[in-house]
Design a protein around this motif. Structure first.
Motif: not given
Length: 199
Positions: A91-101
Motif C-alpha cells: 500500500v502507499s504509506p501516505t494513503r488516506h486510511w479510513s474505517i467506514r461505519a
C-alpha cells in the motif's frame, strides 16, 4: 527504531538529525467520497538533517529569537525529499486510511473489512515512513538526493546551498549560490548566501 511519543506525534532524535512521524485525522471520507460515520487518518513524515536545524537556528538568532533544541517539535524539515522513493506496494504509506461505519447489525460498528486492511498494513506503512526518514538524515543523504533530481525547482536551492555549505567553499557551492540568486529575490537570497559563506 528509537522513536518516542504517543497518539499523533512520534519523534526520533539522533546525532544526524530528527525524524517526525505524524498522524492527522479526518472524518466521513473514503476514496474521495463521503461515507457517513467514517473515520480516518493520514500519516506524514519529516526528515530534519542536523545541518538544516543549525541553519534554522542561525536564522532565528539573526532575527533576535532564541535557538531551539533539536528535540523541539516545531522545527521543520526542508519538506522536499521526504516522500520520494516510497513504495506503493503493498500500500502507499501516505494513503488516506479510513474505517467506514457499519450499520448492518442494527448498531454502529466498524467495517470489518476496513479493520482487517488497517490491521494488515498499518504497521508496515509506519515502519516504512520511519525508515525513509532515518535514511534521509544520514550524512549527505538529503543533499545527494536533492542534487540527483533531474530538474531543480526554485525551492530546492535553499537546502542545496545550506547542506553544501557544511563542506566548506567549493565550486559546487559557488554554482548552487548562483542558481539560488538567479531564482530568488535578492532580499530572500541574501541571508542564505550569508550563512553559506560563513561556514
Amino acid at each position: 527504531m528509537g522513536f518516542r511519543g504517543s497518539r499523533n506525534l512520534w519523534t526520533a532524535v539522533t546525532d544526524n538529525g530528527k525524524v517526525l512521524i505524524q498522524r492527522s485525522t479526518h472524518n466521513n471520507w473514503r476514496d474521495g467520497a463521503f461515507h457517513e460515520g467514517a473515520r480516518g487518518f493520514m500519516l506524514s513524515q519529516q526528515a530534519i538533517p542536523e545541518a538544516w536545524w543549525r541553519y534554522l537556528n542561525w536564522r532565528r538568532q539573526r532575527d533576535g529569537l532564541e535557538a531551539l533544541p533539536l528535540e523541539h517539535a516545531d522545527i521543520d524539515g526542508p519538506h522536499l525529499m521526504d516522500f520520494h522513493g516510497l513504495p506503493s506496494e503493498p500500500v502507499s504509506p501516505t494513503r488516506h486510511w479510513s474505517i467506514r461505519a457499519d450499520y448492518s447489525g442494527g448498531e454502529l460498528a466498524a467495517d470489518p473489512e476496513d479493520l482487517e486492511f488497517v490491521g494488515e498494513h498499518l504497521a508496515w506503512a509506519v515502519g516504512r515512513l520511519a525508515r525513509r526518514g532515518l535514511e534521509l538524515i544520514e550524512p549527505a543523504r538529503y543533499l545527494k538526493e536533492l542534487l540527483n533530481q533531474p530538474k531543480k525547482e526554485i525551492g530546492d536551492w535553499e537546502p542545496i546551498v545550506v547542506l553544501l555549505s557544511e563542506y566548506g567553499p567549493s565550486s559546487a557551492l559557488d554554482e548552487a549560490i548562483k542558481s539560488l540568486c538567479d531564482s530568488h529575490h535578492e532580499d530572500s537570497a541574501a541571508p542564505i548566501v550569508e550563512y553559506a559563506r560563513s561556514r
